[in-house]
Write a protein that holds these residues in place. Structure first.
Motif, PDB file in Angstrom:
ATOM      1  N   PHE A  51       0.837  -1.200   0.000  1.00  0.00           N
ATOM      2  CA  PHE A  51       0.000   0.000   0.000  1.00  0.00           C
ATOM      3  C   PHE A  51       0.875   1.255   0.000  1.00  0.00           C
ATOM      4  N   GLY A  52       1.960   1.211   0.761  1.00  0.00           N
ATOM      5  CA  GLY A  52       2.879   2.349   0.776  1.00  0.00           C
ATOM      6  C   GLY A  52       3.500   2.601  -0.591  1.00  0.00           C
ATOM      7  N   LEU A  53       3.870   1.534  -1.282  1.00  0.00           N
ATOM      8  CA  LEU A  53       4.424   1.689  -2.628  1.00  0.00           C
ATOM      9  C   LEU A  53       3.375   2.237  -3.594  1.00  0.00           C
ATOM     10  N   ALA A  54       2.124   1.792  -3.424  1.00  0.00           N
ATOM     11  CA  ALA A  54       1.051   2.316  -4.271  1.00  0.00           C
ATOM     12  C   ALA A  54       0.846   3.807  -4.024  1.00  0.00           C
ATOM     13  N   LEU A  55       0.900   4.227  -2.771  1.00  0.00           N
ATOM     14  CA  LEU A  55       0.764   5.649  -2.445  1.00  0.00           C
ATOM     15  C   LEU A  55       1.887   6.462  -3.078  1.00  0.00           C
ATOM     16  N   LYS A  56       3.076   5.898  -3.072  1.00  0.00           N
ATOM     17  CA  LYS A  56       4.206   6.577  -3.706  1.00  0.00           C
ATOM     18  C   LYS A  56       3.922   6.811  -5.188  1.00  0.00           C
ATOM     19  N   HIS A  57       3.372   5.814  -5.859  1.00  0.00           N
ATOM     20  CA  HIS A  57       3.064   5.931  -7.282  1.00  0.00           C
ATOM     21  C   HIS A  57       1.938   6.921  -7.535  1.00  0.00           C
ATOM     22  N   LYS A 200       0.121  -2.986 -23.552  1.00  0.00           N
ATOM     23  CA  LYS A 200      -0.262  -2.965 -24.972  1.00  0.00           C
ATOM     24  C   LYS A 200      -1.681  -2.432 -25.140  1.00  0.00           C
ATOM     25  N   VAL A 201      -2.601  -2.919 -24.312  1.00  0.00           N
ATOM     26  CA  VAL A 201      -3.993  -2.458 -24.385  1.00  0.00           C
ATOM     27  C   VAL A 201      -4.094  -1.011 -23.936  1.00  0.00           C
ATOM     28  N   ALA A 202      -3.362  -0.661 -22.869  1.00  0.00           N
ATOM     29  CA  ALA A 202      -3.432   0.694 -22.317  1.00  0.00           C
ATOM     30  C   ALA A 202      -2.979   1.746 -23.325  1.00  0.00           C
ATOM     31  N   LEU A 203      -1.911   1.463 -24.042  1.00  0.00           N
ATOM     32  CA  LEU A 203      -1.401   2.422 -25.020  1.00  0.00           C
ATOM     33  C   LEU A 203      -2.409   2.639 -26.149  1.00  0.00           C
ATOM     34  N   LYS A 204      -3.122   1.574 -26.556  1.00  0.00           N
ATOM     35  CA  LYS A 204      -4.145   1.717 -27.580  1.00  0.00           C
ATOM     36  C   LYS A 204      -5.312   2.574 -27.091  1.00  0.00           C
ATOM     37  N   LEU A 205      -5.600   2.503 -25.791  1.00  0.00           N
ATOM     38  CA  LEU A 205      -6.686   3.299 -25.225  1.00  0.00           C
ATOM     39  C   LEU A 205      -6.322   4.781 -25.143  1.00  0.00           C
ATOM     40  N   GLY A 206      -5.022   5.075 -25.098  1.00  0.00           N
ATOM     41  CA  GLY A 206      -4.590   6.465 -25.016  1.00  0.00           C
ATOM     42  C   GLY A 206      -3.752   6.796 -23.810  1.00  0.00           C
ATOM     43  N   LYS A 208      -0.533   7.233 -21.530  1.00  0.00           N
ATOM     44  CA  LYS A 208       0.768   7.744 -21.961  1.00  0.00           C
ATOM     45  C   LYS A 208       1.860   6.689 -21.858  1.00  0.00           C
ATOM     46  N   ASN A 209       2.037   6.149 -20.673  1.00  0.00           N
ATOM     47  CA  ASN A 209       3.092   5.142 -20.497  1.00  0.00           C
ATOM     48  C   ASN A 209       2.816   4.339 -19.234  1.00  0.00           C
ATOM     49  N   LEU A 210       3.567   3.273 -19.073  1.00  0.00           N
ATOM     50  CA  LEU A 210       3.438   2.421 -17.900  1.00  0.00           C
ATOM     51  C   LEU A 210       4.761   2.419 -17.153  1.00  0.00           C
ATOM     52  N   ARG A 211       4.679   2.655 -15.864  1.00  0.00           N
ATOM     53  CA  ARG A 211       5.863   2.593 -14.997  1.00  0.00           C
ATOM     54  C   ARG A 211       5.577   1.590 -13.890  1.00  0.00           C
ATOM     55  N   TRP A 212       6.522   0.626 -13.717  1.00  0.00           N
ATOM     56  CA  TRP A 212       6.320  -0.396 -12.706  1.00  0.00           C
ATOM     57  C   TRP A 212       7.341  -0.260 -11.589  1.00  0.00           C
ATOM     58  N   PHE A 259       2.197  -0.958 -10.561  1.00  0.00           N
ATOM     59  CA  PHE A 259       2.516  -0.156 -11.735  1.00  0.00           C
ATOM     60  C   PHE A 259       1.479   0.940 -11.904  1.00  0.00           C
ATOM     61  N   SER A 260       1.813   1.928 -12.741  1.00  0.00           N
ATOM     62  CA  SER A 260       0.948   3.093 -12.946  1.00  0.00           C
ATOM     63  C   SER A 260       0.829   3.413 -14.429  1.00  0.00           C
ATOM     64  N   LEU A 261      -0.302   4.032 -14.771  1.00  0.00           N
ATOM     65  CA  LEU A 261      -0.561   4.532 -16.118  1.00  0.00           C
ATOM     66  C   LEU A 261      -1.052   5.970 -16.007  1.00  0.00           C
TER      67      LEU A 261
END
Length: 399
Positions: A51-57, A200-206, A208-212, A259-261
């Protein structure tokens, strides 16, 4: 061994949502659910770490609107409210949301006026376009059979410049004993998370990028710390330790995916310490000021970083002011925050403004001040320590 694809073919998204409601409705005593994640020491530590890592993202700031998707009994919502967010808890189970409302209402630190609930029926999110600054999926996305469709819905309700963060199991989750047990006894999907496929699906939706997020939860003996930190890269002990860390990372990815989008370029404003930097200047004050009269001085400020300075916001959080500290004869701060003046409009990178700073009447003599900008309830710019920022020294004489 149950394959997640069998579950996806067997049940509709609506039936899986009903399965979630059946599960929560079947629990006679919900006390342990209300204590989540604090019903088991080891699990609490692992859950709060993630949860802490998710908050950081998430890069949260007070006043943000947030969709807590798959909130369950809303323990995550409770802490997000305490961080000052306006939280909408979204879950397929009305029973879970009702338990969650009790959890929030019992908390003395969570403002219930910042909390709403939203049922999820399996396909669409019942919210207007561009509704939320942030979306959190904490251990929920892997239960969604039509995740491509739902990810599109998340994109729709997310504001431009907004962010969605996932804290989910990894690519080996479906084969775990607990996952197999749950899929055998309940109408539930325990799917694997494949980050490349989601990207791959996320980029098609629009998006920007994925960071893990790299997650290593293995612990080591103290001598291993020395091997890694002080060892030479060509030494055998360093190479062994590096291989061990890589192995731990690979092992963690089979259990945890964080990860985040972002929807377009991530919008950063003065509610965050990151990128708070300015150029500050003032005209020379060669002429003395009169005793016992207010002193007005014009100061030019320029935003030199990527963060947008806010001129208005809920509870003043992140609103940018020009402020100053009085110095003593040794150049140390004698009195903090003597005078302030707020910017009159939002300021993007490169924008300039002239601000009039009004000082109270001063006695005769020479007076020295250090000028700086402050983001209300966040930080003085100097403390943010961002590249290029410098405070400005101001001196004037009263006679």
């Amino acid at each position: 061994m149950i394959d997640p694809q069998e579950v996806i073919q067997r049940y509709t998204p609506e039936e899986i949502c009903q399965g979630a409601e059946d599960y929560f409705a079947s629990i006679p005593d919900t006390t342990y659910l209300e204590r989540k994640p604090f019903f088991d020491g080891a699990m609490a530590g692992e859950t709060l770490y993630r949860f802490g890592l998710a908050l950081k993202h998430l890069k949260l700031s007070p006043g943000m609107t947030l969709l807590d998707f798959g909130s369950g009994t809303c323990w995550t919502s409770k802490y997000l409210i305490q961080l000052g967010c306006q939280v909408t808890a979204c879950d397929p189970s009305p029973t879970a949301l009702e338990i969650g409302r009790n959890v929030v209402e019992k908390s003395t630190l969570a403002d219930t006026e910042r909390f709403t609930t939203l049922p999820f029926r399996g396909r669409s999110i019942d919210a207007p376009d561009n509704s939320f600054d942030r979306v959190l999926c904490f251990d929920s996305f892997h239960h969604i059979p039509n995740w491509q469709e739902v990810l599109g819905e998340m994109y729709r309700v997310l504001k431009p410049g907004g962010l969605i963060t996932f804290a989910e199991p990894g690519y080996g989750h479906s084969k775990a004993a607990t996952s197999q047990f749950e899929m055998k006894r309940s109408v539930v999907l325990e799917n694997d998370i494949h980050i490349p496929e989601i990207e791959k699906v996320a980029l098609k939706l629009g998006f920007k990028n994925l960071r893990w997020q790299a997650v290593i939860s293995r612990d080591y003996e103290s001598r291993k710390f020395k091997d890694l930190v002080t060892g030479k890269w060509w030494s055998s002990s360093y190479r062994r330790m590096a291989r061990s860390c890589i192995s731990a990372l690979k092992d963690a990815l089979s259990h945890t995916s964080i990860f985040s989008l972002s929807k377009g370029n991530l919008k950063i404003d003065s509610r965050q310490m990151r990128f708070l930097a300015a150029q500050i200047s003032s005209a020379p004050t060669s002429q003395p000021f009169a005793e016992n009269r207010e002193i007005s001085i014009s100061v030019k400020v320029k935003n030199i970083a990527a963060s947008t300075w806010l001129s208005e916001n809920e509870d003043e959080c992140g609103v940018v002011y020009l402020g100053c500290h009085r110095l003593n004869e040794h150049g140390s701060i004698a009195q903090e925050d003597v005078a302030r003046a707020k910017i009159d409009r939002d300021m993007e990178k490169g924008h300039e403004a002239v601000i009039t700073l009004v000082f109270p009447p001063h006695p005769k003599g020479k007076h020295d001040y250090i000028l700086d900008l402050v983001s209300e309830r966040v930080s003085w710019f100097e403390l943010a320590n961002c590249k290029g920022h410098q405070t400005h020294t101001l001196s004037f004489t009263v006679q």
